[in-house]
Design a protein around this motif. Structure first.
Motif, PDB file in Angstrom:
ATOM      1  N   TYR A 113      -0.247   2.030  14.104  1.00 32.00           N
ATOM      2  CA  TYR A 113       0.688   1.424  13.159  1.00 32.00           C
ATOM      3  C   TYR A 113       0.119   0.108  12.637  1.00 32.00           C
ATOM      4  O   TYR A 113      -0.123  -0.826  13.396  1.00 32.00           O
ATOM      5  N   LEU A 114      -0.111   0.021  11.333  1.00 33.10           N
ATOM      6  CA  LEU A 114      -0.647  -1.180  10.698  1.00 33.10           C
ATOM      7  C   LEU A 114      -0.033  -1.298   9.308  1.00 33.10           C
ATOM      8  O   LEU A 114      -0.498  -0.656   8.368  1.00 33.10           O
ATOM      9  N   PRO A 115       1.045  -2.081   9.152  1.00 35.44           N
ATOM     10  CA  PRO A 115       1.679  -2.213   7.838  1.00 35.44           C
ATOM     11  C   PRO A 115       0.673  -2.565   6.761  1.00 35.44           C
ATOM     12  O   PRO A 115      -0.259  -3.342   6.993  1.00 35.44           O
ATOM     13  N   GLU A 116       0.886  -2.003   5.567  1.00 38.85           N
ATOM     14  CA  GLU A 116      -0.123  -2.094   4.519  1.00 38.85           C
ATOM     15  C   GLU A 116      -0.249  -3.483   3.914  1.00 38.85           C
ATOM     16  O   GLU A 116      -1.326  -3.892   3.496  1.00 38.85           O
TER      17      GLU A 116
ATOM     18  N   TRP B 266      -4.654  -7.378 -10.389  1.00 41.42           N
ATOM     19  CA  TRP B 266      -3.485  -6.520 -10.501  1.00 41.42           C
ATOM     20  C   TRP B 266      -2.586  -6.727  -9.291  1.00 41.42           C
ATOM     21  O   TRP B 266      -2.855  -7.565  -8.434  1.00 41.42           O
ATOM     22  N   VAL B 267      -1.508  -5.985  -9.233  1.00 39.67           N
ATOM     23  CA  VAL B 267      -0.570  -6.093  -8.119  1.00 39.67           C
ATOM     24  C   VAL B 267      -0.437  -4.733  -7.451  1.00 39.67           C
ATOM     25  O   VAL B 267      -1.124  -3.781  -7.804  1.00 39.67           O
ATOM     26  N   SER B 268       0.444  -4.651  -6.474  1.00 38.34           N
ATOM     27  CA  SER B 268       0.755  -3.405  -5.783  1.00 38.34           C
ATOM     28  C   SER B 268      -0.497  -2.857  -5.094  1.00 38.34           C
ATOM     29  O   SER B 268      -1.268  -3.592  -4.500  1.00 38.34           O
ATOM     30  N   VAL B 269      -0.717  -1.535  -5.182  1.00 40.88           N
ATOM     31  CA  VAL B 269      -1.795  -0.888  -4.438  1.00 40.88           C
ATOM     32  C   VAL B 269      -3.171  -1.488  -4.743  1.00 40.88           C
ATOM     33  O   VAL B 269      -3.955  -1.739  -3.819  1.00 40.88           O
ATOM     34  N   PRO B 270      -3.535  -1.746  -6.024  1.00 42.95           N
ATOM     35  CA  PRO B 270      -4.860  -2.324  -6.276  1.00 42.95           C
ATOM     36  C   PRO B 270      -5.073  -3.671  -5.585  1.00 42.95           C
ATOM     37  O   PRO B 270      -6.179  -3.963  -5.117  1.00 42.95           O
ATOM     38  N   LEU B 271      -4.025  -4.496  -5.502  1.00 39.55           N
ATOM     39  CA  LEU B 271      -4.172  -5.779  -4.829  1.00 39.55           C
ATOM     40  C   LEU B 271      -4.281  -5.597  -3.321  1.00 39.55           C
ATOM     41  O   LEU B 271      -5.032  -6.319  -2.659  1.00 39.55           O
ATOM     42  N   VAL B 272      -3.560  -4.623  -2.766  1.00 36.81           N
ATOM     43  CA  VAL B 272      -3.701  -4.313  -1.343  1.00 36.81           C
ATOM     44  C   VAL B 272      -5.133  -3.867  -1.048  1.00 36.81           C
ATOM     45  O   VAL B 272      -5.765  -4.337  -0.093  1.00 36.81           O
ATOM     46  N   GLY B 273      -5.649  -2.951  -1.872  1.00 35.05           N
ATOM     47  CA  GLY B 273      -7.015  -2.467  -1.667  1.00 35.05           C
ATOM     48  C   GLY B 273      -8.033  -3.583  -1.716  1.00 35.05           C
ATOM     49  O   GLY B 273      -8.937  -3.669  -0.866  1.00 35.05           O
ATOM     50  N   TRP B 274      -7.897  -4.450  -2.721  1.00 31.05           N
ATOM     51  CA  TRP B 274      -8.821  -5.575  -2.854  1.00 31.05           C
ATOM     52  C   TRP B 274      -8.691  -6.543  -1.682  1.00 31.05           C
ATOM     53  O   TRP B 274      -9.694  -6.950  -1.090  1.00 31.05           O
ATOM     54  N   SER B 275      -7.481  -6.912  -1.351  1.00 27.04           N
ATOM     55  CA  SER B 275      -7.255  -7.934  -0.326  1.00 27.04           C
ATOM     56  C   SER B 275      -7.777  -7.481   1.035  1.00 27.04           C
ATOM     57  O   SER B 275      -8.424  -8.259   1.755  1.00 27.04           O
ATOM     58  N   LEU B 276      -7.502  -6.236   1.407  1.00 25.07           N
ATOM     59  CA  LEU B 276      -7.979  -5.760   2.697  1.00 25.07           C
ATOM     60  C   LEU B 276      -9.501  -5.623   2.693  1.00 25.07           C
ATOM     61  O   LEU B 276     -10.173  -5.991   3.662  1.00 25.07           O
ATOM     62  N   ALA B 277     -10.059  -5.138   1.587  1.00 26.31           N
ATOM     63  CA  ALA B 277     -11.508  -4.992   1.509  1.00 26.31           C
ATOM     64  C   ALA B 277     -12.206  -6.341   1.662  1.00 26.31           C
ATOM     65  O   ALA B 277     -13.214  -6.464   2.372  1.00 26.31           O
TER      66      ALA B 277
ATOM     67  N   LEU C  95      -4.567   5.084  10.206  1.00 31.52           N
ATOM     68  CA  LEU C  95      -3.723   3.896  10.142  1.00 31.52           C
ATOM     69  C   LEU C  95      -2.455   4.243   9.372  1.00 31.52           C
ATOM     70  O   LEU C  95      -2.522   4.685   8.224  1.00 31.52           O
ATOM     71  N   ALA C  96      -1.308   4.043   9.998  1.00 31.74           N
ATOM     72  CA  ALA C  96      -0.022   4.348   9.370  1.00 31.74           C
ATOM     73  C   ALA C  96       0.637   3.041   8.947  1.00 31.74           C
ATOM     74  O   ALA C  96       0.893   2.173   9.782  1.00 31.74           O
ATOM     75  N   GLY C  97       0.927   2.927   7.655  1.00 30.83           N
ATOM     76  CA  GLY C  97       1.502   1.698   7.125  1.00 30.83           C
ATOM     77  C   GLY C  97       2.986   1.552   7.379  1.00 30.83           C
ATOM     78  O   GLY C  97       3.553   0.495   7.119  1.00 30.83           O
ATOM     79  N   SER C  98       3.623   2.592   7.861  1.00 32.59           N
ATOM     80  CA  SER C  98       5.042   2.519   8.211  1.00 32.59           C
ATOM     81  C   SER C  98       5.306   3.487   9.350  1.00 32.59           C
ATOM     82  O   SER C  98       4.545   4.444   9.572  1.00 32.59           O
ATOM     83  N   ARG C  99       6.393   3.256  10.045  1.00 35.01           N
ATOM     84  CA  ARG C  99       6.732   4.155  11.147  1.00 35.01           C
ATOM     85  C   ARG C  99       7.187   5.508  10.621  1.00 35.01           C
ATOM     86  O   ARG C  99       7.043   6.522  11.301  1.00 35.01           O
ATOM     87  N   HIS C 100       7.760   5.535   9.407  1.00 33.36           N
ATOM     88  CA  HIS C 100       8.127   6.825   8.837  1.00 33.36           C
ATOM     89  C   HIS C 100       6.877   7.667   8.594  1.00 33.36           C
ATOM     90  O   HIS C 100       6.840   8.853   8.932  1.00 33.36           O
ATOM     91  N   THR C 101       5.861   7.058   7.987  1.00 35.46           N
ATOM     92  CA  THR C 101       4.621   7.798   7.745  1.00 35.46           C
ATOM     93  C   THR C 101       4.014   8.266   9.060  1.00 35.46           C
ATOM     94  O   THR C 101       3.534   9.400   9.165  1.00 35.46           O
TER      95      THR C 101
ATOM     96  N   LEU D 171      -9.094   6.296   8.260  1.00 34.45           N
ATOM     97  CA  LEU D 171      -8.222   6.631   7.130  1.00 34.45           C
ATOM     98  C   LEU D 171      -7.013   5.708   7.133  1.00 34.45           C
ATOM     99  O   LEU D 171      -6.290   5.620   8.125  1.00 34.45           O
ATOM    100  N   GLY D 172      -6.786   5.015   6.017  1.00 36.92           N
ATOM    101  CA  GLY D 172      -5.549   4.268   5.877  1.00 36.92           C
ATOM    102  C   GLY D 172      -5.734   2.780   5.670  1.00 36.92           C
ATOM    103  O   GLY D 172      -6.867   2.289   5.606  1.00 36.92           O
ATOM    104  N   PRO D 173      -4.617   2.084   5.535  1.00 37.20           N
ATOM    105  CA  PRO D 173      -3.262   2.493   5.907  1.00 37.20           C
ATOM    106  C   PRO D 173      -2.637   3.470   4.923  1.00 37.20           C
ATOM    107  O   PRO D 173      -2.758   3.291   3.704  1.00 37.20           O
ATOM    108  N   LEU D 174      -1.995   4.489   5.463  1.00 37.12           N
ATOM    109  CA  LEU D 174      -1.241   5.447   4.670  1.00 37.12           C
ATOM    110  C   LEU D 174       0.229   5.045   4.673  1.00 37.12           C
ATOM    111  O   LEU D 174       0.765   4.658   5.697  1.00 37.12           O
TER     112      LEU D 174
END
Length: 429
Positions: free
Chosen positions: A217-220, A18-29, A197-203, A149-152
């Protein structure tokens, strides 16, 4: 502490197909498995794809069946979105209601082992949304095991002047988004996390001041060099070639891009490739007209997307509310400089010398600024090659998944130590 940490990685969304969040979760894991002895805990809908990727159930990962609540919540979200991929805030709100059941099942399965000391760290990677609390945080912290916790990321405010786009996206709940800060469980989640872990400076800016000393700070988003292996090859002669990649929805800004480029397209000085589809597809095709300057590719396989991007002089991506901006990193990894609105995720990724930005102003202001940039590039694009080389180097140095995993490994070492020194800040500019 020495030796590889034993890490229980919680990623409810982790799917290599998949793409988006599921791919981020998989790739980082998967990247974390290179720096730690990990076990992935995910939702059962991801099981088949993970098995196809070669992992062994029970040894490498555990699939938690929380469908009794997750499936109805997902179906309701699709009904409310009317099948058009809009109303992301609504999806997150429903997920916030059903997700705690998933973590309850995780604790039921792994709680005794965590308390027994089977794991040195428990790391919740997804959900990325900062609005979804973690019932696990307090339980894990109560055993003395650090909870990471994160990246959020998320919750970027809609810029002023784009209320019409906000309504077209059916982001009605976004008007009340700030209410999540008062939800039960949010403060406890932040309080019991050893690191956030904050994925953006706004968060990061939305984390209460009393917890800022443990925010990193760790971009997602990240890049897998094996997946993005092409190099930019746009021709030196001929019209300027720009590419847009993304869903064709209001906030992505493809309509602003076409409007800005219209005189250049009509004059044959520029060509635009649009990869993706969505509810605005028909309107955008009508807006582009029959001039032939715009090619709509629809959705393409991953390799074909690389072909389109690598053949462009730049990625033109004027999204006004992008949390992460994964496609920006993908273009940069190929050596294709991005042209983005200086706001939220893309504005953080594109630093001076690696791409071009336009201010986040009104719609008319963004269109005018885009047109000025594109007109200038049509006259002289000699500087794009240097931008592309610098962009590629920035991604290789900071944004590969392997590099991110190495940075997280530093964090694991810190939370396993005495923590009397300051938390590491591996992503500081």
């Amino acid at each position: 502490m020495t030796g590889r940490p034993r890490v229980l990685v919680i990623a409810e969304a982790a799917n290599p197909e998949w793409v988006s969040v599921p791919l981020v979760g998989w790739s980082l894991a998967r990247a974390l498995a290179a720096v730690a002895d990990t076990h992935l805990v995910t939702q059962v809908r991801n099981r088949d794809a993970i098995l196809r990727a070669g992992l062994v159930e029970g040894r490498d990962f555990t699939a938690i069946d929380s469908e009794v609540l997750a499936a109805p919540a997902w179906k309701l979200a699709q009904v409310l979105r009317m099948g058009e991929g809009k109303g992301w805030t609504m999806v997150q709100a429903l997920n916030a209601l059903s997700y705690p059941w998933f973590e309850r099942l995780v604790w039921r399965r792994f709680g005794a082992g965590i308390a027994r000391g089977d794991w040195d760290v428990v790391h919740r990677v997804t959900p990325l949304s900062p609005t979804v609390p973690s019932p696990l945080a307090a339980r894990v912290a109560g055993t003395g095991v650090p909870f990471v916790l994160g990246p959020l990321n998320g919750g970027v405010p809609w810029p002023e002047g784009f209320d019409a786009e906000r309504r077209r996206e059916r982001e009605w709940l976004s008007y009340l988004r700030g209410a999540y800060k008062a939800l039960p469980g949010r403060d406890a989640t932040l309080r019991h996390a050893a690191v956030i872990l904050a994925g953006s400076r706004h968060t990061a800016s939305e984390i209460p001041a009393r917890y800022r000393d443990k925010v990193i700070y760790l971009p997602e988003n990240g890049i897998d060099p094996a997946r993005f292996s092409r190099a930019a090859y746009a021709p030196a002669e001929g019209p300027l070639r720009a590419a847009f990649v993304g869903r064709l929805v209001p906030y992505k800004g493809a309509d602003m891009l076409i409007e800005a480029a219209a005189p250049l397209l009509a004059a044959g000085r520029m060509r635009l490739d649009i990869v993706g589809d969505g509810p605005m597809g028909h309107a955008l095709r009508a807006q582009a007209g029959p001039t032939g300057g715009v090619t709509f590719h629809g959705w393409l396989a991953h390799g074909a997307v690389q072909d389109v991007l690598a053949g462009a002089h730049l990625l033109a991506f004027p999204s006004i509310r992008e949390f992460g901006g994964g496609v920006v990193l993908e273009a940069m990894a190929l050596g294709v400089p991005p042209l983005v609105v200086d706001y939220a995720g893309p504005g953080e990724l594109v630093v001076p010398g690696t791409g071009l930005t336009v201010p986040c102003s009104t719609r008319a202001g963004i269109v005018a600024a885009l047109r000025a940039q594109l007109t200038g590039l049509c006259a002289d694009r000699s500087g794009l090659a240097d931008l592309g080389h610098a962009a590629r180097a920035r991604v290789a140095g900071r944004f590969t998944w392997a590099r991110k995993a190495a940075q997280v490994a530093e964090i694991y070492d810190w939370v396993r130590g005495d923590r009397r020194g300051p938390a590491p800040q591996p992503m500081a500019e």
